[in-house]
Design an enzyme around this catalytic site. Sequence first.
Site, PDB file in Angstrom:
ATOM      1  N   ARG A  15       0.617  -1.144   0.099  1.00 16.63           N
ATOM      2  CA  ARG A  15       0.152  -0.079  -0.024  1.00 16.63           C
ATOM      3  C   ARG A  15       0.877   1.443  -0.068  1.00 16.63           C
ATOM      4  O   ARG A  15       2.097   1.223   0.062  1.00 16.63           O
ATOM      5  CB  ARG A  15      -1.042   0.099   1.193  1.00 16.63           C
ATOM      6  CG  ARG A  15      -2.013  -1.113   1.192  1.00 16.63           C
ATOM      7  CD  ARG A  15      -2.762  -0.971   2.470  1.00 16.63           C
ATOM      8  NE  ARG A  15      -1.960  -1.649   3.507  1.00 16.63           N
ATOM      9  CZ  ARG A  15      -2.361  -1.844   4.621  1.00 16.63           C
ATOM     10  NH1 ARG A  15      -3.403  -1.514   5.296  1.00 16.63           N
ATOM     11  NH2 ARG A  15      -1.705  -2.342   5.828  1.00 16.63           N
ATOM     12  N   LYS A  75       1.781   1.949   7.441  1.00 19.54           N
ATOM     13  CA  LYS A  75       1.960   1.285   8.576  1.00 19.54           C
ATOM     14  C   LYS A  75       3.048   1.858   9.599  1.00 19.54           C
ATOM     15  O   LYS A  75       3.801   2.870   9.180  1.00 19.54           O
ATOM     16  CB  LYS A  75       2.646  -0.050   8.340  1.00 19.54           C
ATOM     17  CG  LYS A  75       1.682  -0.991   7.558  1.00 19.54           C
ATOM     18  CD  LYS A  75       0.388  -1.444   8.433  1.00 19.54           C
ATOM     19  CE  LYS A  75       0.888  -2.210   9.883  1.00 19.54           C
ATOM     20  NZ  LYS A  75      -0.317  -2.519  10.610  1.00 19.54           N
ATOM     21  N   TYR A  94      -1.017   4.256  10.721  1.00 21.98           N
ATOM     22  CA  TYR A  94      -1.471   2.956  11.987  1.00 21.98           C
ATOM     23  C   TYR A  94      -0.275   2.916  12.707  1.00 21.98           C
ATOM     24  O   TYR A  94       0.871   2.599  12.302  1.00 21.98           O
ATOM     25  CB  TYR A  94      -2.019   1.875  11.251  1.00 21.98           C
ATOM     26  CG  TYR A  94      -3.153   1.983  10.403  1.00 21.98           C
ATOM     27  CD1 TYR A  94      -4.389   2.207  11.102  1.00 21.98           C
ATOM     28  CD2 TYR A  94      -3.289   2.076   8.977  1.00 21.98           C
ATOM     29  CE1 TYR A  94      -5.675   2.282  10.377  1.00 21.98           C
ATOM     30  CE2 TYR A  94      -4.315   1.917   8.204  1.00 21.98           C
ATOM     31  CZ  TYR A  94      -5.561   2.106   8.846  1.00 21.98           C
ATOM     32  OH  TYR A  94      -6.474   2.317   8.153  1.00 21.98           O
ATOM     33  N   HIS A  96      -0.502   1.558  16.369  1.00 20.25           N
ATOM     34  CA  HIS A  96      -0.862   0.370  17.393  1.00 20.25           C
ATOM     35  C   HIS A  96       0.354   0.016  18.348  1.00 20.25           C
ATOM     36  O   HIS A  96       0.950  -0.990  18.498  1.00 20.25           O
ATOM     37  CB  HIS A  96      -0.844  -1.173  16.528  1.00 20.25           C
ATOM     38  CG  HIS A  96      -1.803  -1.171  15.490  1.00 20.25           C
ATOM     39  ND1 HIS A  96      -3.162  -1.274  15.815  1.00 20.25           N
ATOM     40  CD2 HIS A  96      -2.116  -0.996  14.242  1.00 20.25           C
ATOM     41  CE1 HIS A  96      -4.071  -1.362  14.906  1.00 20.25           C
ATOM     42  NE2 HIS A  96      -3.286  -1.200  13.740  1.00 20.25           N
ATOM     43  N   GLU A 118      -5.862   4.751  14.054  1.00 21.56           N
ATOM     44  CA  GLU A 118      -6.781   3.760  14.807  1.00 21.56           C
ATOM     45  C   GLU A 118      -7.285   4.196  15.752  1.00 21.56           C
ATOM     46  O   GLU A 118      -8.310   3.800  16.409  1.00 21.56           O
ATOM     47  CB  GLU A 118      -6.218   2.356  14.955  1.00 21.56           C
ATOM     48  CG  GLU A 118      -5.180   2.353  16.148  1.00 21.56           C
ATOM     49  CD  GLU A 118      -3.636   2.966  15.780  1.00 21.56           C
ATOM     50  OE1 GLU A 118      -2.914   2.780  16.562  1.00 21.56           O
ATOM     51  OE2 GLU A 118      -3.448   3.175  14.495  1.00 21.56           O
ATOM     52  N   ASP A 270      -2.187  -6.984  15.429  1.00 23.11           N
ATOM     53  CA  ASP A 270      -1.746  -5.723  15.508  1.00 23.11           C
ATOM     54  C   ASP A 270      -1.876  -5.222  16.962  1.00 23.11           C
ATOM     55  O   ASP A 270      -0.963  -4.420  17.291  1.00 23.11           O
ATOM     56  CB  ASP A 270      -2.813  -4.753  14.778  1.00 23.11           C
ATOM     57  CG  ASP A 270      -2.125  -4.631  13.233  1.00 23.11           C
ATOM     58  OD1 ASP A 270      -0.966  -4.629  13.259  1.00 23.11           O
ATOM     59  OD2 ASP A 270      -3.091  -4.261  12.470  1.00 23.11           O
TER      60      ASP A 270
END
Length: 367
Positions: A15, A75, A94, A96, A118, A270
């Site tokens: 991505r 990411k 993102y 996490h 998120e 995740d």
Amino acid sequence: MIIGVPREIKDHEFRVSLTPEGVRTLCVAGHMVWVEPAAGKESGFSDEQYRQAGGRLAGSKEQLFNEAELIVKVKEPLPPEYALFRPGQLLFTYLHLAASAELTKALLDAQVTAIAYETTEAPDGSLPMLKPMSEIAGRLAVQVGAGYLERLQGGSGVLLGGVPGVASAKVVVLGAGVVGSAATRIAVGMGAQVTVINQDLERLRELDALYQGRIVTLASQQSWIDPAVEEADLVVGAVMVRGAKAPKLVSRSVVSRMRPGSVIVDVAVDQGGCVETTRPTSHSDPVYCEEGVLHYCVPNMPGIVPRTSTLALTNATLPFIVRLASAGLESAMRADPGFARGINVAKGRVTCQAVAEAHGMTWVSPA
């Protein structure tokens, strides 16, 4: 604002954080966008498309990080990228962080303000930037799980939908949020026997009404989780606690009692995973066998369908990126408390309470 779009370096992460059209929108709004060469190649977007959209191609990843005030990724940063950050820089991706003390410390040391897709909330309390990737991951979970049930993949040799005269596979979905609902939809569509387990009884009522008796719904009680998982051919871990580690709902002893060749797809990896035997894998080496059960625990599942995922991600993130770049950090956050809840670390402090609790750190309010 000067915005940087780096090429992702996570294993088989295809991505990219912005489409050329997203770059065009930002340039029209008066911002400058640097794009690392080949950043969009695997999603089907060429460097020339980014140029035509108004983006500038960086000579290197290092130049991009040096130029950009705001880094927009897909990411979380990986160790080779830690040293590229500078104090005061903004990171939007993102994260996490509850699952990684190492990354949390690296961002704190770098004095970066990191905003997590998120944990950013919409006015209604939903998670608008997590939702599209969760929908994709949930759908992929059943698709991937069905493949690994094949004997050639090491599975038990069960066809998910069965055939006339032979029972279909038993699928247990742990969680009925966005991931769980998407997984349920695909599993039902493929003809499996589906059991959905969730804490929120109202959500179970909604699913029961939607599927009109084609699924079994169970309240999240350990005495019901254990036997359902033990009898399952495929278990989808779809548990999510905002910003925090996922609770361990399935113990090793329960996994050991599953039929050999059964499959667990833990989408919650995740956030640490909801199965005791879960550990992160990669697209290069996605599966391992523990207690005779195949485990697929890839944290970036949507990366294998990058065209769909990149388009869906940009749809969700672009309004927030435009707002952040145009208003600046402080104004954008003060104007939108839900956006402010996306800030996980800032100025060397942990500003997400769930992350602080996960790592035994001090929490400071974003305000």
